[in-house]
Design an enzyme around this catalytic site. Sequence first.
Site, short mmCIF file in Angstrom:
data_model
loop_
_atom_site.label_atom_id
_atom_site.label_comp_id
_atom_site.label_asym_id
_atom_site.label_seq_id
_atom_site.Cartn_x
_atom_site.Cartn_y
_atom_site.Cartn_z
N SER A 175 -8.15 28.47 15.56
CA SER A 175 -9.09 28.58 16.67
C SER A 175 -9.96 29.81 16.45
O SER A 175 -9.46 30.87 16.07
CB SER A 175 -8.31 28.72 17.98
OG SER A 175 -9.20 28.91 19.05
N CYS A 225 -0.59 29.35 32.91
CA CYS A 225 -1.15 28.14 32.33
C CYS A 225 -2.67 28.17 32.52
O CYS A 225 -3.21 29.16 33.01
CB CYS A 225 -0.53 26.90 32.95
SG CYS A 225 -0.89 26.78 34.69
N THR A 273 -22.52 15.57 15.81
CA THR A 273 -23.37 16.60 15.22
C THR A 273 -22.69 17.95 15.34
O THR A 273 -22.17 18.32 16.39
CB THR A 273 -24.75 16.61 15.94
OG1 THR A 273 -25.30 15.31 15.80
CG2 THR A 273 -25.68 17.64 15.34
N1 PLP Z 1 -2.29 27.29 19.94
C1 PLP Z 1 -1.99 28.54 20.34
C2 PLP Z 1 -0.79 29.22 19.77
C3 PLP Z 1 -2.79 29.17 21.28
O1 PLP Z 1 -2.48 30.41 21.68
C4 PLP Z 1 -3.92 28.48 21.79
C5 PLP Z 1 -4.78 29.12 22.82
O2 PLP Z 1 -4.31 29.61 23.82
C6 PLP Z 1 -4.19 27.19 21.34
C7 PLP Z 1 -3.35 26.62 20.41
C8 PLP Z 1 -5.37 26.40 21.85
O3 PLP Z 1 -6.55 26.88 21.25
P1 PLP Z 1 -8.00 26.44 21.74
O4 PLP Z 1 -8.30 27.33 22.91
O5 PLP Z 1 -8.92 26.73 20.59
O6 PLP Z 1 -7.97 25.00 22.06
#
Ligand code: PLP
Length: 387
Positions: A203, A330, A242
């Site tokens: 991410s 959350c 895109t």
């Molecule tokens: N995986 C982990 C360990 C995360 O901490 C997060 C974000 O909180 C995500 C996945 C989800 O990422 P994104 O916000 O890019 O969807």
Amino acid sequence: MTNAERIYLDWNATAPLLPEARTALLDGLALQGNASSVHREGRAARAAIDAARRQVAEFVGADAAHVFFSAGATESANHVLTPDFRMGRSAVRLGGLFVSAIEHPAVREGGRFDARQEVPVGPDGIVRLDALEAMLATHDRSAGPAMVAIMAANSETGIIQPVAEAARIVHAHGGLIVVDAVQAVGRLPVSIEALGADFLILSSHKIGGPKGVGALVTRGETLMPAPLIRGGGHEKGHRSGTENIAGIMGFGAASAFASRDPAERNGRIEALRTRLEAGMRAAAADVVIIGEGGPRLPNTTCFMLPALKAETGQIAFDLEGIALSAGSACSSGKVGESHVLKAMGLDPRLGALRISLGWETDEASVDRAIAAFARIAARRRLPVAAV
Ligand code: PLP
């Protein structure tokens, strides 16, 4: 209180946008072409995306051809967590999904699998490799290979997982392993090859890039998940739509930043974390630091103070000008029971708070956090309204 007086200690939730990522984003917004167009404007857009692809690939030791951009880690998790795979033109059906009990909901929900089994963690918060081995040993391989998802480091506690060892076990049982490296990258050296992962989920916004951009990184292209988003065949048919050129360029710039001198940066951050924890302990000897003494991300402190609820603590710190998280907050911001604490055998209603540091954190902010902690700890037995 002005913004300048606020102290941001919630880097695991999201990192501030890096100046170089902002510049790259703006450069991307100025590119007018569509990367699929063959004219000069289109080629310029394509070149910018490819440069960012190389930056992300280099960051995690992958081949640029194996980086597939998406709208974030959640999307990439939903892309890869599917029983429906392709080997060239042939369909391959996977026979089951195993996820560690501490995965982020993006993975824990199981993507496009109908069901999943949870691999337990021990009281130390580390995935139990013996349990993984036993679960895979009883997996019926005639139904198809197993897929296993284990995160590289947990977002709530920062506890680092033995992913390379898990990968060896998974491969010995003919399975595939997906590693959510969202919290680990930039804080630990992460190489898809060294980990032996088949797929990495990334991410952008956790490393100082823009939000809403991520990637699925693969070790090869032979065995690929069926696309989640179908359409015009972008990203070699694996993710249509895109491209978000500006976002991708920002992600590339953040990856390049994170690749530069990580040991020096993380050493400094870890020293600040040590200072923070020593200060907290001096102020309240009964503070419990989760995962202390074990392998943890250098920037994360997850702690519990007896008689302090997570929600109350979070608000109290906010009033002190400090942004931190309740470990189990959350997406609605509500503090629920933490599945991570529960998996570790702790009472999930206990209030764990998470402080996470980053490259802008300095001693002065840590000292202010310690002072706030000391005040909150001293008042914690008062009724909620007085805290
Ligand atoms: N995986 C982990 C360990 C995360 O901490 C997060 C974000 O909180 C995500 C996945 C989800 O990422 P994104 O916000 O890019 O969807």
